[in-house]
Design a protein around this motif. Structure first.
Motif, PDB file in Angstrom:
ATOM      1  N   VAL A  78      33.523  50.396  36.176  1.00 22.87           N
ATOM      2  CA  VAL A  78      33.148  49.155  35.511  1.00 22.87           C
ATOM      3  C   VAL A  78      33.433  48.001  36.463  1.00 22.87           C
ATOM      4  O   VAL A  78      34.482  47.958  37.095  1.00 22.87           O
ATOM      5  N   GLN A  79      32.494  47.090  36.567  1.00 21.68           N
ATOM      6  CA  GLN A  79      32.648  45.893  37.387  1.00 21.68           C
ATOM      7  C   GLN A  79      32.517  44.682  36.470  1.00 21.68           C
ATOM      8  O   GLN A  79      31.484  44.511  35.827  1.00 21.68           O
ATOM      9  N   LEU A  80      33.560  43.858  36.378  1.00 19.97           N
ATOM     10  CA  LEU A  80      33.506  42.638  35.576  1.00 19.97           C
ATOM     11  C   LEU A  80      33.027  41.477  36.440  1.00 19.97           C
ATOM     12  O   LEU A  80      33.472  41.307  37.574  1.00 19.97           O
ATOM     13  N   VAL A  81      32.119  40.700  35.890  1.00 16.56           N
ATOM     14  CA  VAL A  81      31.543  39.562  36.601  1.00 16.56           C
ATOM     15  C   VAL A  81      31.930  38.300  35.847  1.00 16.56           C
ATOM     16  O   VAL A  81      31.472  38.085  34.724  1.00 16.56           O
ATOM     17  N   PRO A  82      32.777  37.455  36.431  1.00 12.96           N
ATOM     18  CA  PRO A  82      33.144  36.202  35.759  1.00 12.96           C
ATOM     19  C   PRO A  82      31.917  35.318  35.565  1.00 12.96           C
ATOM     20  O   PRO A  82      30.955  35.396  36.332  1.00 12.96           O
TER      21      PRO A  82
END
Length: 111
Positions: A78-82
């Motif tokens: 999972v990659q979180l993108v602000p």
């Protein structure tokens, strides 16, 4: 998983692509909050009838699948993108595609 998804995977495996990653994103976007992009590689024999686009699932089903994926998947990331990182001066979805690719390219090696 819906039959169309099985057929899609099967067609690519027949062409010699044996490792397929499903990639999806969820979230509010640059104006309202972060976006999460996820990549998952399931075993070819996996048959979960409830598997579908995250936006088409109930919260209960999403939570259940989350636990199954974490336990059974060959790979998941999972990659979180602000919010501000996903802004590109436009409001179209393509600005998230590089994040989806980055998530899908996370380190993975076959078992």
């Amino acid at each position: 998983m819906r039959e169309a998804l099985y057929a899609f995977d099967h067609a690519w495996r027949e062409k010699g692509f044996f490792v397929l990653a499903g990639v999806d994103e969820a979230g509010r976007g640059p104006w309202a909050g972060p976006v999460a992009a996820a990549a998952v590689i399931l075993r070819p024999e996996t048959r979960w009838p409830e598997l579908n686009d995250s936006k088409k699932l109930s919260e209960k089903t999403r939570e259940s699948l989350f636990d199954r994926i974490r336990g059974d998947a060959l790979f998941h990331a999972v990659q979180l993108v602000p919010p501000r990182s996903s802004m590109n001066g436009t409001s179209s979805r393509p600005r998230f595609w590089p994040w989806r690719r980055r998530c899908a390219r996370s380190a993975w090696s076959p078992p």
